[in-house]
Design a protein around this motif. Structure first.
Motif: not given
Ligand SMILES: Cc1ncc(COP(=O)(O)O)c(C=O)c1O
Length: 427
Positions: A63-64, A67-68, A307-308, A311, A314
């Motif tokens: 998703k990340a 989206e990015q 972004a990746v 993620a 996270d």
């Protein structure tokens, strides 16, 4: 486009010699979590791949990424908050004094950066690594491969015997003396670079010596080596491409073997499959490197990498993967250790979180390495649905290094298959 069975096409399309695993290569079409799926729908437990650390096709990472990519992805010469925040977060996972990061796209590139940085900062050229090291495939980094086993490829690189207790440098030494013996070899190696004119810039090593076969290291070795390197005016580069990112149950391999590197290289798991690597060091070292090189790398330090990368961090935290690696890896290691006395073919079991090595030998008296058994066992395990490989100086160490989402249930299933396969090996 060429026609015909897939297994015959790579020879022409990719050139012969592009390695494939297993006697009958696998065609994999899908991955999810810890599982890989073949074209025929067969499910395999992936116990080899460390890149998809938070699981194959991890939804949060996908998703990340999407989206990015759908928002903005561009090179590093514009201000972008994401990349700065990611660099700050990454540096913050290390000890004080590691403050800044240079991003790149592969472990090889990140090691190139580390070596150039060490050479610029120290003003010297000489490098020291183990005699069974692998740090990457460029001309410079590739020349660190297996130095010491073959004649050195350049006058600026020297190898030292990697530390181990299973086949020690000298038999009959206590742990303290063995440690001293290994450190003394490094001191001689550094001295030879100095007397021959290259000077000494850095010692580079994987903190758990993963490619060397994950040896048990004489205790106290790593901090002593770091002290020696600093006394000799050099820098310690920790290549955390394999050992970092929660693999050992701690964020970094150097925490598990007890030393503080000056430069830290990370790669493989950082992007869960997106090419992403980093070289971290003090601001002073990174400033000096940048001032002397104007380093630029088209695809690195991008909003997409950031972004990746965020993620993945996270997900490691959300899924509690440090604890998982320590607990599941610790239990699997001790279960496998219980098998050493049951099978002559198993010489030793060594583990560091979810990185486990099983040393295959011809017999327990001579401890002669048995690469053929490692090959046979990995093929049999594949047939049972478990993917492992082998590594080490003699290619005889079964390499177990699953995505970090590997569970106790996966471990139990594997142990059943392992017992069946080893039981048929006549040991
Ligand atoms: C310890 C270590 N360092 C560096 C590398 C090189 O990384 P890459 O293949 O991303 O260039 C590898 C690759 O296997 C590795 O095992």
């Amino acid at each position: 486009m060429a026609e015909g069975p897939l297994k015959r096409r790579p020879d022409l399309a990719l050139g012969s010699g592009a390695e494939l695993f297993y006697e009958t290569p696998l065609e994999i079409v899908r991955g999810e979590g810890v599982y890989l799926y073949g074209r025929d729908g067969r499910r395999f437990v992936d116990m080899y791949n460390n890149v998809p650390c938070v699981g194959h096709a991890n939804p949060a990472v996908v998703k990340a990424m999407a989206e990015q990519q759908a928002t903005i992805n561009v090179h590093s010469r514009y201000l972008h908050e994401g990349i700065v925040t990611f660099a700050e977060r990454l540096a913050g996972l290390h000890h004080d004094g590691i403050e800044s990061v240079v991003f790149s796209c592969s472990g090889t590139e990140a090691n190139e950066v580390a070596i150039q940085m060490a050479r610029i900062v120290t003003g010297h050229r000489g490098l020291v690594c183990t005699d069974a090291a692998y740090h990457g495939n460029s001309e410079l980094v590739g020349s660190l491969t297996c130095v010491g086993r073959a004649p050195p490829k350049t006058s600026e690189i020297r190898g030292f015997p990697f530390p181990e207790r299973y086949r020690p440098l000298e038999e009959g030494l206590g742990e303290e003396e063995l440690c001293e013996a290994y450190v003394a070899r490094i001191a001689v190696t550094i001295e030879s670079l100095k007397t021959e004119g290259a000077g000494f810039a850095a010692l580079i090593m994987c903190p758990i010596f993963a490619n060397e076969g994950l040896p048990d290291i004489p205790s106290g070795f790593m901090p002593r080596v770091a002290d020696l390197v600093h006394r000799e005016g050099g820098l310690v580069i920790a290549d955390e491409v394999q050992s970092g990112y929660a693999r050992t149950g701690l964020w970094w391999g150097y925490e598990s073997t007890g030393f503080r590197p000056d430069i830290i290289v990370t790669g493989k798991p950082m992007g869960n499959g997106l090419p992403l690597a980093a070289t971290a060091a003090s601001k002073d070292f990174v400033d000096t490197f940048r001032a002397n090189t104007d380093y630029f790398n088209t695809f690195s330090s991008s909003p997409l990498q950031a972004a990746v990368g965020m993620a993945v961090l996270d997900e490691i935290e959300r899924l509690d993967l440090l604890r998982n690696a320590a607990e599941v890896g610790g239990r699997l290691t001790s279960e496998l250790e219980d098998r050493v006395d049951l099978h002559d073919a198993i010489g030793d079991v060594r583990g560091c979180g979810l990185f486990i090595g099983v040393e295959m030998i011809k017999d327990s008296v001579t401890r002669k390495p048995d690469a053929a058994s490692a090959v046979l066992l990995s093929n049999r395990l594949k047939d049972k649905g478990f993917l492992v490989s082998y590594a080490g100086k003699f290619d005889n160490v079964l390499k177990i290094r699953p995505p970090l989402v590997f569970s106790h249930e996966n471990a139990d299933e594997f142990l059943g298959a392992f017992d069946e396969c080893v039981g048929k090996m006549g040991g």
